[in-house]
Each structure stands twice: as C-alpha cells, then as structure tokens.
Design a protein around this motif. Structure first.
Motif, PDB file in Angstrom:
ATOM      1  N   ARG A 442       5.547 -10.413 -13.939  1.00 41.43           N
ATOM      2  CA  ARG A 442       6.296  -9.504 -14.797  1.00 41.43           C
ATOM      3  C   ARG A 442       5.375  -8.487 -15.452  1.00 41.43           C
ATOM      4  N   GLU A 467      18.825  -6.310 -10.959  1.00 38.96           N
ATOM      5  CA  GLU A 467      18.081  -7.432 -10.389  1.00 38.96           C
ATOM      6  C   GLU A 467      16.680  -7.515 -10.985  1.00 38.96           C
ATOM      7  N   CYS A 471      15.110 -10.521 -13.421  1.00 39.10           N
ATOM      8  CA  CYS A 471      13.868 -11.212 -13.046  1.00 39.10           C
ATOM      9  C   CYS A 471      12.881 -11.291 -14.207  1.00 39.10           C
TER      10      CYS A 471
END
Length: 675
Positions: A442, A467, A471
């Motif tokens: 991330r 999406e 995540c």
C-alpha cells in the motif's frame, strides 16, 4: 530545380463508421524530391500514417476509402491502379518501402529473418531463392548487422529492438526502393539505438540516392535529420517549410505549442513545461472553422467567424494555414518564456532516507531442454547501491535491458533479489515473504508504461479506482468511496463526471492520469514510475510531467522515475543514476549530470539526444557508440562498457570499476575518469 519523386495533390481519405464519416485525411498536398529527407509531424490521430498508407493504397476497404486526390510517383499516377493490381504490388517494395512503427509486429514471428528477407527479394526481382538468400546476407551486412549469415537463420524474437529495426531497413535496401517511409521508426527505442537507426537510415539515403519520409512526433529527430517539415493537425497540413524556418520562426499556434511542450536538456528543472491544453477534435465532427480553435491561445474573432483557413505563403517556401500572425501576437519558439512552478529546493538535501538499496543483485537462471539443464545466468542487476530521500525524485536512466525496470520490481517485491538489501524506512524488505510484504504494497505503488494494457477494459473508471481503494484495507462506506474517487480524479485533473467511462473511451493522456490516480488511491509514500510518458505525444507528455510535479508538491510523494528519455528525466528528477548492463556507472544531482557528465557512457547518452534548438543542434558534438549492448548472459570481463568505450585501457578490460567520489557528491564508476 530538384526533381520531384513523389507529389501528392488534394488527397482525401475517409473511414465510414457507425458514428459517421471520419475524415482522416482532408485535402492534403505535399511533395518529396529525389534524395530529400522530409518529416511529417503532429499528435497521434492527426492523419500522418493514414496519409502514407493512402499513398501506397494500403487503407483497409471497408471501412476506409480514398475519396479523391492525385498521387504521382516517379511519373506514374498511383491512384489509377487497383490496390491489388500487379502494378501496385510492384511499386510497394521495389518503388516505395515502409518501415513500420513496431518491427516485432510487422515481422512474422514464425519465420526466420532470412526467409522473410529472401521472400521479399524474390517477389520484387527475378532472382532464384539461392541468389535472394545471398543478396539478403549482403543487405544485412549493409545495415551493420554483425555475423549476417548467422542472423539470417534467427527469428525476430531472438534479436533486439534495434536489430529488428535494422532488418526492416535491410528489406528496403534489398528491394532497391526509391522512397522509404519510416513510420515512427524510433518510438520504442532508447536514445543510443535511436541514433544508430536514424544515422543508418540517413546513410542509406545518401549512399543509394533514396528519398525518406519520417513520420514522427519527436521534434528532436526532425531538427537533426529532416530538410523540410510538414505539420499536420486534424487531417490537414497547417504549416510547411524548411526545418530551419519551422523551428526558428513557427507561424502556426499549433506548431508553436508543440515546440513549447518539448522538454529540453538545457532548461532549468524548476521551469514548468507549457502543454497544449485540451484534446484534438473528433474527426467525424470537424467544425467549419479552424479545427485548432478550441485549443488556441491566439484565437481572434476572425478565427471564430471565418471558415477553416487555407495554406498561404508567408516566406520563401514557408506556408501556414492560419488567420493571424503568431509573431505579432506573441514571441517565437526560442524566446517563449515557460511558466514557472513552485518546486522544492533541491529535495536531495532534504528529508530522511526513505529507500536505501545496498549491493542489490537480481540474477535469473536460464535453462534449456525438457530436463531444464542449466545454460547460464542473466545478471539483470549486478551489485548496485543508491538512496532516495523522502519527497525527492530519483531518475534511473539507461538503454533497454540495463536493469532499470528489474530494479523497480525488486523494490516493489515483485522480484525476490538474489542478494543485497532494500531498506524502506529503515526496515529490510528484501527477501521477506509475501504476507510480510503485504503492508508495504500500500505504501509502494507502481505506474505502468502502457496505461491501456494495465487497465481492465471491462471495468469502468469508478470500478478500477474502487478496487484500489478497497485494497487499502480500511473499511469505508459507499459514500466515502465515491467521495474518494472524485477526489482522486480531481487530483489528476480529470473531470469526476468521467467516472462511468471505460478505458477505451479515454485518450492516452487520460488513461495515464487514471493510472496515476489508481496508484494514489492507497495514499502511498513511494511511486515507481516505469517509463510513464514514453508512449505519449509531446503535448500530452508535458501535461503528465507537470502533473507529476504538482502531485509531489501537494502530497510529498517520493518517485523512482525509470526512463530512457534523458530530457524528460532532467525535468522531473532531483538525483539521477545512470545504469549500464546491470551496473550503476554514475550517480549525482540532476543539474551536475547535465552540466558535467563524467562517465563516457553518460556523455554518449546525452550527445545522442536530439534537441529542438536548430542552431545549437547543428554545432553539437556527436559521440557515436559502436556495437550492441553485450548479452547479460555473457558479460565481458572487467568494465561492462569497455567493448564500446573509446577510452578503454588494459585495466578496464580486467577490473570492474566501483562507484567512487568525483567531488561534490558526484559518484562515477570509471577507471579513466578517476585517475
């Protein structure tokens, strides 16, 4: 007067689609003299390639059709022949040959180079297969391909991009064609290979008295190689003249806009590029007035009321289709001030060390046969070290295959390094498991080279960003997700109303902005940018470069910027590392690298970059690198660059140089430079 080899008059080509008539080529006229090099420039979709396909009658019918006009080649009217006639087939190849943009897709992957080359020779001559094979070997030798006999038995995928492009040139040489059309011949090539290919083309033109048409959006190539230039926009030629006149005294606002958009080696990093805002018109809905009107900063009442202007003469051989005089309304290309932006002051001196790479190695074992017998090792990255501070941009440059992208993949955890360390915020992340690396995904994101192939064509903009947001691992309500998507689109200068569009409904620049928005969705600290602007037009490229700078100023993002275009890297990087064959050969501040390149390879890279300053380009000293990059499976002993280096000594052939201090934080790996 020079003899005209090709003369095109009032050519019109349209494609008839469900949306209406797409006027790809609209009343285009131009000529090419024998032995002359001309360039046709403009943004993607302006009609450059379709014009040349029309000349050769290669437009697919249906939906395309040549509506009208005249094409005279070597005294013959080509449009009088049927596209599939023997006469037209004889002209294609023997009269006019074309070098396509991507040689890998234009060469048959299941046939050897020799089979394809000899087949073309047999088609356009009365030679036997044996004689054609021999002539093919001679053609490969003529274009500088080493061991031509062995290369004839190679398949295209076994050759480098530069080699494949040389094969395409060899085909035109073997057919003895009088005119070569080179359609974006260097788009996918790095700067040194680009220089080799273009120098070879020009040498073929002079040696065999051929003519050459260069289709490109790279204005640096135009400056270095073309004698005359035609500028196209929305299916029309809007300006034409000698290269000197077009580059030093542009008369059309579009030409001037293209020149402003080009990143220059000599410009200061703190200067913002000035892109052409907006997008080209839809060719099925062309207005009656000037097509460039919505994007023109010089537009006047006459432009809004009158019909699209025709070409008018403004000088000796200089023509422009514009109602106004640009030079009376603003400065010329050379004197155009660039908008200055608020850029960090030498980020290399600020912030903590965010990424630290020490002794990084990435080796790939190569096997052969059904039993997987070890055949060697590809040393893609071989013992490199550098640091990136928080909030800075570190540029990684070099030829294709030097290990730039592999380095980025190691940092992203896509590849597990063979050896070495990668520290992120002081923590070792090299070699850890996928589960351990998950939190770092991330924080370290990637922007791909090709935004179209990296975006799911079945998902809308909203779905793609949703999406990425999910995540992030933080639970959000539907409203929070929608608000975040709109915020991301605004950050990358896209209209939030585009959230329901699909990737195919967006332009190349818009898709790249979407790729950037997706990378930002997780609030990353670091973004690895893998050739993010190499496939874009110069005007869109300028917009994306400015966008990268704006995001960095506002969000404090740290970039690893991988590219082979040194002018682009100059405009965005604080520090730069130059890679060659898996090794870092020079690392320093951006300003120092361009003012004082020390390593012979860096000097050659910089000299290979063509610039748009016409008079400066004419007097620049060129350093031509000979030979190809050695195979990373068969690395030379000693310095990896010594087989191509003009300064190589016996020590260079025996001992691998290490990065050493050359003064002021400037590091260089060269025996000759430090002694």
């Amino acid at each position: 007067m020079p003899e005209k080899l090709l003369e095109v008059n009032h050519l019109r080509t349209s494609f008839f689609t469900a949306e209406g008539e797409v006027k790809s080529v609209s009343d285009v006229s131009y000529y090419v003299n024998r032995g002359e090099v001309i360039a046709i420039v403009g943004e993607s979709g302006c009609g450059k390639s379709v014009t040349q396909m029309s000349v050769m009658q290669l437009v697919q019918t249906p939906p395309g059709r040549i509506i009208g006009g005249e094409v005279m080649f070597d005294g013959k009217s080509l449009l009088e022949y049927d596209a599939k006639s023997k006469e037209m087939r004889a002209i294609r190849g023997a009269g006019i040959s074309m070098i396509f943009q991507e040689p890998m897709t234009s060469l048959n992957p299941v046939l050897t180079v020799g089979e394809q080359l000899s087949d073309v020779i047999c088609t356009h001559s009365h030679l036997s297969k044996k004689e054609a094979w021999k002539k093919g070997i001679e053609a490969l030798a003529a274009v500088g391909i080493p061991e031509p006999e062995a290369r004839m038995r190679c398949y295209p995928f076994e050759m480098s991009g530069g080699m494949r492009q040389r094969v395409m040139i060899a085909i035109s040489v073997a057919c003895d064609s009088k005119l070569i059309i080179a359609d974006e011949p260097t788009t996918a090539l790095d700067v040194t290979t680009q220089a080799q290919v273009m120098d070879l083309l020009i040498d073929m033109v002079h040696k065999y008295n051929k003519s050459l048409i260069i289709i490109t959006h790279n204005l640096g190539l135009v400056t270095r190689y073309a004698q005359r230039v035609y500028v196209m926009y929305a299916g029309k030629i809007v300006e034409s003249g000698t290269t000197e006149k077009i580059l030093t005294h542009p008369e059309h606002p579009y030409t001037l806009g293209l020149l402003k958009s080009v990143p220059r080696l000599q410009d200061d990093k703190d200067e913002e590029l000035v892109p052409i805002m907006g997008a080209p018109p839809v060719l099925s809905k062309l207005p009656q007035e000037c097509a460039f009107l919505p994007r023109c900063v010089y537009a006047c009442d006459t432009c809004r009321k009158e019909k699209c202007p025709e070409l008018r003469q403004v000088g000796d051989g200089h023509f422009v289709a514009c109602h106004i005089n640009v030079r009376e309304n603003g400065t010329g290309a050379a004197g155009t001030p660039k908008a200055s932006g608020t850029v960090r002051e030498d980020a290399g001196e600020k912030g903590e060390i965010l990424l630290k790479i020490e002794g990084l190695k990435m080796h790939f074992p190569v096997t052969k046969g059904v039993f997987g017998v070890h055949a060697g090792t590809v040393k893609a990255v071989d013992d490199i070290s550098f640091t990136i501070r928080k909030g800075e941009t570190f540029g990684l440059v070099g030829e294709s295959g030097c290990g730039k992208t592999t380095t980025g993949k190691c940092i992203l955890g896509i590849n597990q390094p063979t050896d070495g360390s990668i520290y992120y915020k002081g923590r070792q992340i090299a070699g850890i498991s996928a589960r351990e690396f998950a939190p770092y995904r991330r924080e370290i994101q990637l922007i791909f080279q090709d935004p179209y192939s990296s975006l799911d064509p079945r998902n809308s903009v909203y779905s793609i960003l949703r999406e990425a947001i999910i995540c992030d691992g933080v639970s959000k309500t539907q409203k929070e997700i929608s608000d975040r998507i709109h915020e991301l689109l605004r950050i990358v200068d896209l209209d939030p109303g585009m959230s329901q569009r699909f990737p195919h409904e967006m332009s190349g620049g818009q898709r790249q902005r979407l790729g950037i928005a997706r990378a930002l969705a997780c609030n990353p600290e670091v973004i690895v940018c893998d050739e993010p602007v190499s496939a874009l037009d110069v005007s869109i490229q300028a917009q994306i470069i400015n966008l990268f700078k704006k995001i960095q100023r506002e969000l404090g993002i740290t970039y690893l910027f991988v590219a082979h275009d040194l002018a682009v890297v100059r405009h965005i990087s604080d520090n730069i590392g130059v890679m060659y064959l898996g090794h870092l050969v020079e690392v320093t501040k951006s300003s120092d690298l361009y003012a004082n390149p020390i390593h012979p390879y860096t000097q050659a890279l910089l000299s290979a970059v063509p610039i748009t300053d016409y008079y400066e380009e004419q007097k620049r000293e060129r350093i031509i690198l000979q030979g190809e990059v050695p195979s990373p499976m068969n690395m030379p002993k000693g310095c990896p660059f010594h087989p191509r280096c003009a300064y190589a000594t016996e020590q260079c052939r025996k001992e691998v140089p290490r990065l050493r201090e050359a003064g002021g934080g400037h590091l260089v790996a060269c025996h000759c430079a430090v002694h």
